[in-house]
Design a protein around this motif. Structure first.
Motif, PDB file in Angstrom:
ATOM      1  N   GLN A  62       0.835  -1.201   0.000  1.00 41.55           N
ATOM      2  CA  GLN A  62       0.000   0.000   0.000  1.00 41.55           C
ATOM      3  C   GLN A  62       0.873   1.256   0.000  1.00 41.55           C
ATOM      4  N   PRO A  63       0.304   2.400  -0.391  1.00 39.79           N
ATOM      5  CA  PRO A  63       1.049   3.666  -0.254  1.00 39.79           C
ATOM      6  C   PRO A  63       1.394   3.920   1.217  1.00 39.79           C
ATOM      7  N   ASP A  64       2.541   4.525   1.446  1.00 37.23           N
ATOM      8  CA  ASP A  64       3.014   4.742   2.823  1.00 37.23           C
ATOM      9  C   ASP A  64       1.991   5.450   3.706  1.00 37.23           C
ATOM     10  N   ALA A  65       1.390   6.520   3.207  1.00 40.93           N
ATOM     11  CA  ALA A  65       0.443   7.278   4.028  1.00 40.93           C
ATOM     12  C   ALA A  65      -0.780   6.438   4.389  1.00 40.93           C
ATOM     13  N   ASP A  66      -1.272   5.619   3.464  1.00 41.43           N
ATOM     14  CA  ASP A  66      -2.436   4.776   3.748  1.00 41.43           C
ATOM     15  C   ASP A  66      -2.101   3.677   4.745  1.00 41.43           C
ATOM     16  N   ALA A  67      -0.896   3.119   4.641  1.00 42.93           N
ATOM     17  CA  ALA A  67      -0.486   2.011   5.504  1.00 42.93           C
ATOM     18  C   ALA A  67       0.141   2.495   6.810  1.00 42.93           C
ATOM     19  N   LEU A  68       0.343   3.802   6.955  1.00 44.71           N
ATOM     20  CA  LEU A  68       1.019   4.413   8.104  1.00 44.71           C
ATOM     21  C   LEU A  68       2.483   3.987   8.195  1.00 44.71           C
ATOM     22  N   ILE A  69       3.066   3.637   7.042  1.00 45.47           N
ATOM     23  CA  ILE A  69       4.485   3.300   7.003  1.00 45.47           C
ATOM     24  C   ILE A  69       5.284   4.593   7.062  1.00 45.47           C
ATOM     25  N   VAL A  70       6.222   4.634   7.996  1.00 46.12           N
ATOM     26  CA  VAL A  70       7.042   5.823   8.209  1.00 46.12           C
ATOM     27  C   VAL A  70       8.309   5.768   7.361  1.00 46.12           C
ATOM     28  N   HIS A  71       8.877   4.559   7.246  1.00 49.00           N
ATOM     29  CA  HIS A  71      10.128   4.405   6.486  1.00 49.00           C
ATOM     30  C   HIS A  71      10.264   2.958   6.023  1.00 49.00           C
ATOM     31  N   ARG A  72      10.826   2.788   4.832  1.00 50.78           N
ATOM     32  CA  ARG A  72      11.088   1.450   4.287  1.00 50.78           C
ATOM     33  C   ARG A  72      12.595   1.228   4.223  1.00 50.78           C
ATOM     34  N   GLY A  73      13.046   0.126   4.811  1.00 45.37           N
ATOM     35  CA  GLY A  73      14.449  -0.256   4.724  1.00 45.37           C
ATOM     36  C   GLY A  73      14.623  -1.361   3.702  1.00 45.37           C
ATOM     37  N   GLU A  74      15.802  -1.960   3.690  1.00 46.05           N
ATOM     38  CA  GLU A  74      16.101  -3.040   2.740  1.00 46.05           C
ATOM     39  C   GLU A  74      15.352  -4.326   3.083  1.00 46.05           C
ATOM     40  N   ALA A  75      15.334  -4.705   4.365  1.00 44.74           N
ATOM     41  CA  ALA A  75      14.758  -5.983   4.780  1.00 44.74           C
ATOM     42  C   ALA A  75      13.594  -5.815   5.751  1.00 44.74           C
ATOM     43  N   ALA A  76      13.332  -4.578   6.168  1.00 40.06           N
ATOM     44  CA  ALA A  76      12.271  -4.319   7.145  1.00 40.06           C
ATOM     45  C   ALA A  76      11.728  -2.915   6.928  1.00 40.06           C
ATOM     46  N   TYR A  77      10.609  -2.633   7.583  1.00 46.33           N
ATOM     47  CA  TYR A  77      10.010  -1.299   7.474  1.00 46.33           C
ATOM     48  C   TYR A  77       9.506  -0.863   8.850  1.00 46.33           C
ATOM     49  N   ALA A  78       9.329   0.458   9.007  1.00 40.37           N
ATOM     50  CA  ALA A  78       8.805   1.032  10.254  1.00 40.37           C
ATOM     51  C   ALA A  78       7.395   1.533   9.992  1.00 40.37           C
ATOM     52  N   VAL A  79       6.468   1.143  10.850  1.00 43.41           N
ATOM     53  CA  VAL A  79       5.055   1.493  10.674  1.00 43.41           C
ATOM     54  C   VAL A  79       4.479   1.910  12.022  1.00 43.41           C
ATOM     55  N   LEU A  80       3.581   2.877  12.002  1.00 46.39           N
ATOM     56  CA  LEU A  80       2.913   3.270  13.242  1.00 46.39           C
ATOM     57  C   LEU A  80       1.997   2.151  13.704  1.00 46.39           C
ATOM     58  N   ASN A  81       1.914   1.982  15.005  1.00 44.42           N
ATOM     59  CA  ASN A  81       0.981   1.017  15.578  1.00 44.42           C
ATOM     60  C   ASN A  81      -0.423   1.603  15.458  1.00 44.42           C
ATOM     61  N   LEU A  82      -1.329   0.837  14.901  1.00 44.54           N
ATOM     62  CA  LEU A  82      -2.709   1.293  14.718  1.00 44.54           C
ATOM     63  C   LEU A  82      -3.426   1.471  16.053  1.00 44.54           C
TER      64      LEU A  82
END
Length: 190
Positions: A62-82
């Motif tokens: 999903q787009p970052d803003a829709d998924a609440l993803i803050v940053h994407r790394g190579e093997a992992a990503y950071a997302v806000l807790n819903l």
């Protein structure tokens, strides 16, 4: 004010009246109907399998803003807790669907660690957090809400952030919308 209850400096008379909704009492209510989704297990995977049934597998598509993803790394990503414990509560999630920390590759361990450090830096920049609770709940018995897909919590803390609301009322007051928090953190990501 009604005769059976004294006036409260914390609750104006117009908020105390509860005509037709039961016996009046001195409690104010903070209605948080959005929490029912979490309580009822909405969007919680029904199986341990990877794929569209797992929210942590689905979010990166999903787009970052829709998924609440803050940053994407190579093997992992950071997302806000819903369902955050504190403002800025985020999770670092490997892209690969694994349940246990021992299943991560060296590259995944390194990316989870790097993103955790960067998350702390971004949260400090945005909100001046005094400290953090960082950890993983490994397995359902240990408290993992989604046990099949490993995720590490990064929970900002401030002096005095635990007040009467969570301790007495089992309610957390979050002063900022998740979309606003996501935008601030994404902009401040190191």
């Amino acid at each position: 004010m009604t005769e059976d209850r004294p006036a409260s400096p914390y609750q104006p008379e117009e908020l105390v009246r509860q005509d037709g909704v039961g016996v009046p009492d001195p409690f104010m209510r903070l209605w948080t109907p959005h929490r029912m989704a979490y309580i009822e297990g909405e969007n919680k995977p029904t199986s341990a399998e990877a794929g569209s049934g797992c929210p942590f597998c689905r979010l990166p598509s999903q787009p970052d803003a829709d998924a609440l993803i803050v940053h994407r790394g190579e093997a992992a990503y950071a997302v806000l807790n819903l369902y955050p414990y504190n403002p800025g509560h985020l999770m670092v999630v490997p892209y690969r669907h694994v349940a246990d920390y021992t299943e991560l590759s060296g590259a995944e361990v390194a990316d989870v660690a790097t993103l955790t450090q960067q998350a702390m830096q971004a949260v400090r920049t945005v909100s001046g957090a005094h400290g953090f609770n960082i950890g993983m709940n490994q397995g359902e018995i240990a408290g993992a809400g989604i046990a099949a897909h490993l995720h590490q919590h990064v929970v900002p803390r401030w002096a005095g952030d635990t007040n009467f609301m969570p301790a007495i009322a089992h309610t957390k007051v979050l002063p900022q919308l998740l979309s606003d928090t996501r935008a601030l953190l994404a902009k401040s990501w190191p």
